[in-house]
Structure formats: structure tokens, C-alpha cells
Design an enzyme around this catalytic site. Structure first.
Site, PDB file in Angstrom:
ATOM      1  N   GLU A 265       0.830  -1.211   0.000  1.00 30.11           N
ATOM      2  CA  GLU A 265       0.000   0.000   0.000  1.00 30.11           C
ATOM      3  C   GLU A 265       0.863   1.260   0.000  1.00 30.11           C
ATOM      4  OE1 GLU A 265      -2.982  -0.401  -0.741  1.00 30.11           O
ATOM      5  OE2 GLU A 265      -3.105  -2.548  -0.320  1.00 30.11           O
ATOM      6  N   HIS A 268       1.616   2.145  -3.560  1.00 27.76           N
ATOM      7  CA  HIS A 268       0.528   2.943  -4.156  1.00 27.76           C
ATOM      8  C   HIS A 268       0.620   4.395  -3.670  1.00 27.76           C
ATOM      9  CE1 HIS A 268      -1.811  -0.133  -6.192  1.00 27.76           C
ATOM     10  NE2 HIS A 268      -1.919  -0.882  -5.114  1.00 27.76           N
TER      11      HIS A 268
END
Lengths: 501, 501
Positions: A265, A268
Site C-alpha cells: 500500500e 501505491h
């Protein structure tokens, strides 16, 4: 003209702001909201979506875009202003093609179908989902038909997330990848499996969170413009370029889950944090496509986070954090454990080598369903046949078979999966270019230095936001086309050291 | 007519929803938002406020309210539908009276003035704030003038939060209260002070939070429809009747701060949680007024949380939580410590007896400024004179004098303080009625049972939301008018046991 351009930006910023406010509501719903908040939250989200949609299809917006065409054409293709007008027009034209009434129907269908899935999956009751999936296929075909002139019915659906990627091209590319991967998986899984017992001891939650945060801070995730909270299904979300958050979950009996999901994550998030601040509130202020986004989460998770150099630096640290659990475990054992390859049923838990096989099965199914070449009622059997052929195993039931992923029950059938494999392919392409420019990157990683890589990615990929399509970006960065070569070279090199290939 | 009424409710719900979405953004800003989120957050809040305001002054809304007048008049005054139309009209008429341009100016002033206060207060630089306060007074007078026909210039400003309370009446009431309180404070502070050393040891944050949550759960705060998070300045906020949250802060060297602030905010929250669900999304779905709201936070904090019965039940529990810190401390010592009365400079930290003196000084100053009977430049000296007269002390500087509270620098001058004292007065009136109906309440509290009181408050106060004004509610509950008698009787009874009065 500047006045009109500013008016365009003002209108676009309102749309962007409403969407980002909705994202905060979603985030809160997944992290902190008490159960009693659910009903009103649904209503609030629907209101924001409606207000944003109204502004997105406002004919005044279309008029402005028309009036700005001469200005756009007077500028170089890759100028900020031309790109902004071009991408805004693409989105406007897409938004006005689908009647609002159809969109309501579609969202109502997602909601019904998701609720049915929540009940049917634990009961292993695929039959109950057949009418929902059949309706899903029909609606997705109808949606595609609002964009006439396509070559393949999946193309317009793929365009929603991976603009410009054509089904025919992807089919060939993925078939090529599958041909390479299936025998490698076969060869590796015929050898004795890696021992990952060292990851399956008891690791207290607070320590896992601490260590994960320490890692991503060092990788370059900016906590002044982000934070991490706990949730059930980890995700990255953004409320502005100055507030890009990630979420994670912790299994106290598995060291790898929280850590690698956090790194994923953060990949991202670093992408979004790297976008130029001038793009805030414009359609350029986001990632280029699902595939490019996934390329960055997978780069940081795998190409960095599961690399030997990374662990040469971090293994002493994780061992210091968990001295009892990792006592007597060598770096080599640990490195093999975090890179264990195995035939498995669950996509989200799959290793680097098998992962794309999971994805490509789903991609092929989407196409076959949309083409009406596969009937929904034959899906479970088709699933088992493909898993047998590609992976050499069969799920004991449909729960971990065709009902495994939420995607087809809460979103489109078509366009939902290719991004994952595109991400792996592109990630390796970009990474290979970074290594070409900076051969010192692997040695730096072994010293805990990630800024050369991070800076290269910001300069070459992140900063551009959505200025370029994925294909344009690949062209600019690599000088060539999307290709599986760097990815296969990476896999063969890395796993060739761990197994006989 | 039903169709028009439903249309009214739909419009009102959109306004309510936008406001509640804004409240979530505010909550996040005060709890979790990383610093980088600030700029966009301000923009998002401004957008939501603008959209909500547009809908609040929509002439179509006014037309609907006109068309619904016959329906309203055909119903009893206290029916839900008539009340909804009545309160909605009151708000609409208020909203359309102030030009949007003026509102923007006012908010811009608040923002400038708040930013100036943040810098000037730590520097003890009142001079820098004089122009801001002068402009504040002028703007507040202008705001009042949009509501011609008032008896006192503060009346329209008070109406924003304590609708129907008139300055003349409050001035008389407060003067009467001051006459009673000043000599009591004098008498008590002439006696040896209570020993509160037992509250000033080291109490770890996690344990304080645990204990506070245990307490408010037992009081009746519903965690299915709420939660608690940390912040700098504790507050209660609401995103729907199903999601009413509180915040707190912890000082590890003071046991009482977190605990009583948590109980205080849970009192606000239980009020909101007790409103009938049918009022969700309507102007009736909130507390009746600032005063009534404060009456409930103060009831739970003081009349319950600082009562002897409460501690007869909870003292063994807090002692078990902090065995070292409270070893050898008797219940009586602890009870006296949490009820220590002292001359003090800071309103928010004041005890029950002196608290209203702080408030009334500020109320009188607001009136004098609005009447132009007091000039801003004379404020610091006036402050010191009043503190000397009422409390018998003088602040060493203006930092803890006239610059102490944020209110006048971020909100209206006029209407900002009376609610605190109204709350204490009304709280005691309601509580006296509850005791009349259920004399067993104090004995129940000593057994950790709070549901008789809670249920009585829901039935008589909370459930009605904003159906009735504060004065109407007092009339319904007590059969009489706002009066300081029950409050003074309570104070004299309680503190007469602790001190010679």
C-alpha cells in the site's frame, strides 16, 4: 482564454473535491465508523456521488472544453495545460455517454449482488449467485454498448481503468506469459518447498505495526502527508495530494501479512505522493491507470521488499525486534521463507511466481463470459479445469473457487483483473530502466538507501500523474512497448538462485 | 400535501447531510489528519458549507414552507410535522436575512482574527488583537442589524444558539446568581483548601482511557452509535443519530482531566443519541439549544460524576485500576479532591462553584462591547477589575486574562457564553424534577445504576430534539420558568456538606 481555462480548473476542482470528500467517508467507514453510522453513511456517499456526477456531465463543462480546443491545439501534446484539457475531455465524453438511469441500475445491481455474495460464499452456495452473475454479464455488455465502435466488447470496460489497453493485445501478451510461467511453476513445485515456519510464530500486533512503519518510512512514504490505520481489507486512499493514507491488518501468527501489505500500500501511496502538486484538484492529479498503479505497489512489495539486498539490511532489524521468534533463523532461511513458491488456491496470498496465473484465469473468464462463450452456470467447472491445468490443484469447493474474489459481485465483469498482471509486467520494465540508469540501486538497498530508486521513479513515473496513458508512459520511459521480457528475466534470475530452473 | 411535505423533508435532509459530512471532515481534522492535509481540507469544508448554504436559502424551499402553512396550522403545535415545519421556517427565515457576501466577510474575519490570536496569545500581545476585536464588535452589531426590531442588540446573536432567550431577562437572572455566588466563594475560599494531591500523581494514559470508557459505558453512552478518539480540545460531534462521537485528551499527571472531560462530552452525546430516530436528517434532529445541551454535559459531569453516590460505586474501581497511586487515599479524601473549590484564573478548569462567575464576566463584557459602553482597548483592565471583584484574584498578564478563550477570536462577540451558565441552571432544574419523579436515583447511583435517570432524561428532554425551544422545554418539564433556585439549592446542599457555609 486564460479566464476560460481557469473556469475549467475551478469546475474540475469541485468535482475532484467532492470525490475526495467521498473517499474520506469511505475511509472512515472502513476504519473507525461505529456500526450505527452505516445507514446515514450510505446516504451521504450517494449524495456526494450524485453531486459530483451532476457536475461531471454539466453541458457548461462540455462547452468550455469545446471553447478550449484551439488553446489545447496551440500547445505541445505533453504540456500541462494541453494534457489537462485532453484528459478532462476524455472523462467528460465518457461520463455523458452513459445515461444516469443506467448507472443507478448498475449500482443497484452491484449492491444486491454484493449482499447476495456475502451470504452465499460462506454457504458455498454458487447456485444462489447465478442470476446475479448473469445479470452482471448482461449489464456489462450493455455498458460496453454505450461506447460503440469497439474491437472487443471488453475494450470499453478495460478503458475505465486501463485506458488504451486492447483485449486482443492483452490476450496475446498474457498467453505468452502463461506459456512461460506454467512450466516454471511445475519445475519449482516439484522441488522441496521452502521452510517458512519462522514466519508463523507469534508476533505481537504492536511490534508488527512498529516494524512495518519503520520500513516504509525508510522507503520514502511521507508521514507528513499520510498515515496508517487498521482495517479488514487493506487499501490506499487519497483526500488530496497532501493526504494520502494507507491501511493494514495484522495476523499475530504470521509475520509477512502486515509487513508486505503495508509495503504494497505504501507503494501505491508513494506514487500518489510523488505527483506534482500543480495537478492537485485536476484530472491529472491521480495515477495513470490501474496497471501503472499496481506496478508501483508490486515494485515496492516484491522487487524491493522481497529482494535479498532489502533483507540484508532489514533482517538484523526484524531479528532485533523479534529476538525470541527469530532466534537461530539465518538470513538465508528467512529470505527463502518470504519468497516461498507454492501451488495455492487464493490469489491474494499467492507468491510472485504463481500470482499471475491466478489473475489470467480470471481475465480469460471475464472475456469468455462477455463473449457469451462461457455460461455462468458452467463457471465453477471451468474454474476447476483451469486451476488443474495452470496450477495443478483443485479447490475443494466453490467458496475458494469461483466465489473467491469480491470483484464480479461488487463491480464490473470485464476490466477488473488485467491491471494486476499489467502491474507486474510494467513494474519490472520500469525497474529495469531504473537499474540501467543507476546500477548502484541493489547495493544501495542493501545499505538501507532507497532514495536513488525513489527519486528515479518520481522523476520518470510518479510526477506525471495522469498526463500520459500507460502505453505513452512505457514508451517515454523504456523507449519501447509493453513487454514481458524484463519481468520474465527478473523472475528467472531471482528464482533461479532459489530453485533449479 | 403529503407530497409537498415529503419534498420538504428531502430538501432538508440534503442540507443536514452536507452539514454532517462537513462535521466528519472537522472531526478528522482534529483527530487523525496529517499536517499535509490542511490546505485541501479547508477547501473541502468551504465547498460543503457553500453547497449547504445554497440549498438553505433556495427560494423553492421558502415556497414549499409557504405552501405547507395550512397543513402546519391544521396540526397541534407539538405534533412532529407542525414542529418540523415551524423549526425549518425559523431557520430558513434566519438564513435568508443575512446576505451571503456579509457571511463570507464574517468568516474571513474569523479566520484572520483566529490566526492573529494564535500568535498574539503566547506573546501576551493584546495590542495586536485590538483591531481584530474592534472589527469583530462592528461586524457583530451589523449582523444583529439584519434582524431589526430587537430589544437588545445581543438578542439576535443569542438567538443563533439559545433561541428565545432575551438579554434583559438573562442579565437579571445572572445578576441574581452572581449576588448569591460571590459570598459563597468568599466563604469557602476563606477555609482550608481540599487536598487534591491524590489526583496529581502519574496515571498512565491507557489506564485513564480504559477507566473513562468503562464509566461512560455504564452511564449509558452507546458505543454501537459512537466512539472516542483523542484530540487537543475535547468535543462532541455527530454525523447522524447513529454516529455520535466524542473526543478527549489525557494528562498523565492529572487523573481528573480526561475522566471528567470524557463524562462531560458523553453527556452531550447521550443527549444526541436519545433523540428520536424519526428526526434524523430534519432540523429537529439536534439538541434544543446551547444551554440545554450544556445542561446535559454538566449534569453527567457534575450532578452525577462528582456526586458522592457515584464515587461510592466507582471509587473501589478506580482504586483497583490505580492501586499504587491511590493507596491509603480514603473515599472521603478523593471525593473532596474532585470537588475542590478555589479562586482560579482559567474558566475551563474551574470548579462547580466558581465556574459561573467566569462565564458571567464574559457575558457582561459581550453586552458592554456591543452597547459600545466598553471600548476594546479598555478590555484588559476591565477584565482584571471584574476578576478582582468576583473572584478575588488578578491574572498576572492578559494571556490568562482577556485572551484566554478562543471564542471572540473565532466566533461571534455576543451569544458565545450565556449557554454555559444556562446549562448549569437548567441542568439542576431538570435534575430536581427527575429526583421528584424518582427519589431512588441517588441510591441507585451508589449501586452503579444510572438507567432510571437516563431513561427519565430521554423521555422528558432528549427524545424531543429541537421540537421545543429551551423555554418551552423548561415549561413542559418543570411546569415553570427558568429559575436559579434548584441550582442554588443543589450547590448549597452539596458544598454545605464539604464546607461551612
Amino acid at each position: 482564454m486564460q479566464k476560460k481555462f481557469n473556469e475549467l480548473k475551478t469546475r474540475l476542482m469541485e468535482i475532484s473535491d467532492l470525490d475526495h470528500v467521498g473517499a474520506l467517508l469511505d475511509w472512515d467507514q472502513s476504519t473507525y465508523m461505529p456500526p450505527g453510522g452505516a445507514v446515514a453513511r450510505g446516504r451521504h456517499l450517494a449524495l456526494l456521488a450524485r453531486l459530483s456526477h451532476q457536475k461531471s456531465i454539466d453541458p457548461e463543462l462540455g462547452k468550455l472544453l469545446d471553447e478550449l480546443r484551439p488553446y489545447e491545439e496551440s500547445l505541445p501534446y505533453d504540456s500541462d495545460d494541453a494534457s489537462l484539457i485532453r484528459v478532462a475531455r476524455r472523462e467528460y465524453e465518457r461520463a455523458i455517454k452513459v445515461p444516469p438511469q443506467f448507472m443507478s441500475e448498475l449500482f443497484q445491481h452491484f449492491s444486491n449482488s454484493y449482499n447476495a455474495w456475502v451470504v452465499a460464499r460462506p454457504e458455498n452456495n454458487f447456485k444462489a449467485l447465478i442470476p446475479h452473475l448473469e445479470r452482471g454479464v448482461d449489464l456489462c455488455r450493455q455498458l460496453a454498448d454505450f461506447f460503440p465502435g469497439y474491437e472487443h466488447v471488453a475494450d470499453p470496460l478495460i478503458d475505465f481503468v486501463d485506458y488504451g489497453m486492447k483485449t486482443t493485445f492483452l490476450r496475446t501478451l498474457f498467453a505468452q506469459l502463461r506459456r512461460e510461467l506454467v512450466p516454471i511453476v511445475q519445475t519449482i513445485t516439484d522441488q522441496p518447498p521452502a521452510d517458512d515456519a519462522c514466519l508463523k510464530k507469534h508476533f505481537p500486533e504492536a511490534d508488527q505495526l512498529d516494524f512495518s512503519l519503520e520500513v516504509i518510512k525508510q522507503l520514502g512514504y511521507d508521514f507528513n502527508r499520510g498515515r496508517q490505520d487498521k482495517t479488514h481489507h487493506p487499501f490506499m486512499t487519497k483526500f488530496s495530494l497532501g493526504d494520502v493514507r494507507i491501511t493494514t491488518r495484522v495476523d499475530e501468527n504470521d509475520l509477512s501479512g502486515c509487513l508486505f501489505s503495508t509495503i504494497h500500500e505504501s507503494g501505491h501511496a508513494m506514487y500518489e505522493q510523488g505527483i506534482r502538486m500543480e495537478f492537485e484538484g485536476t484530472p491529472l492529479g491521480g495515477g495513470a491507470s490501474a496497471g501503472v498503479h499496481e506496478s508501483q505497489s508490486r515494485t515496492w512489495e516484491n522487487l524491493v521488499g522481497r529482494s535479498r539486498g532489502f533483507w540484508e539490511y532489514f533482517y538484523p532489524k526484524v531479528q532485533a525486534k523479534f529476538p525470541d521468534q527469530l532466534k537461530g533463523v539465518s538470513l538465508d532461511t528467512f529470505y527463502r521463507a518470504v519468497n516461498k513458491v507454492q501451488r495455492s488456491l487464493i490469489r491474494t496470498e499467492a507468491d510472485e511466481v504463481t500470482y499471475n496465473l491466478h489473475v489470467m484465469i480470471r481475465f480469460d473468464i471475464e472475456l469468455a463470459l462477455l463473449e457469451y462463450n462461457l455460461l455462468v452456470r458452467d463457471l465453477p467447472e471451468y474454474w476447476h479445469v483451469r486451476y488443474q491445468a495452470d496450477m495443478g490443484i483443485r479447490a475443494p469447493d466453490d467458496r475458494d473457487g469461483v466465489m473467491q474474489d469480491v470483484h464480479w459481485f461488487s463491480g464490473l465483469i470485464g476490466g477488473s483483473f488485467q491491471g494486476y498482471t499489467l502491474g507486474n509486467i510494467m513494474g519490472a520494465q520500469f525497474f529495469a530502466q531504473a537499474l540501467k540508469a543507476h546500477p548502484e540501486i541493489p547495493a544501495e538497498m542493501a545499505q538501507g538507501k532507497f532514495d536513488t530508486l525513489h527519486t528515479w521513479l518520481v522523476d520518470n513515473v510518479y510526477q506525471h500523474g495522469r498526463k500520459f496513458t500507460a502505453n505513452e508512459l512505457i514508451q517515454r520511459v523504456t523507449g519501447g512497448q509493453l513487454s514481458i521480457e524484463p519481468y520474465m528475466a527478473y523472475l528467472k534470475m531471482k528464482f533461479g538462485e532459489l530453485y533449479k530452473l
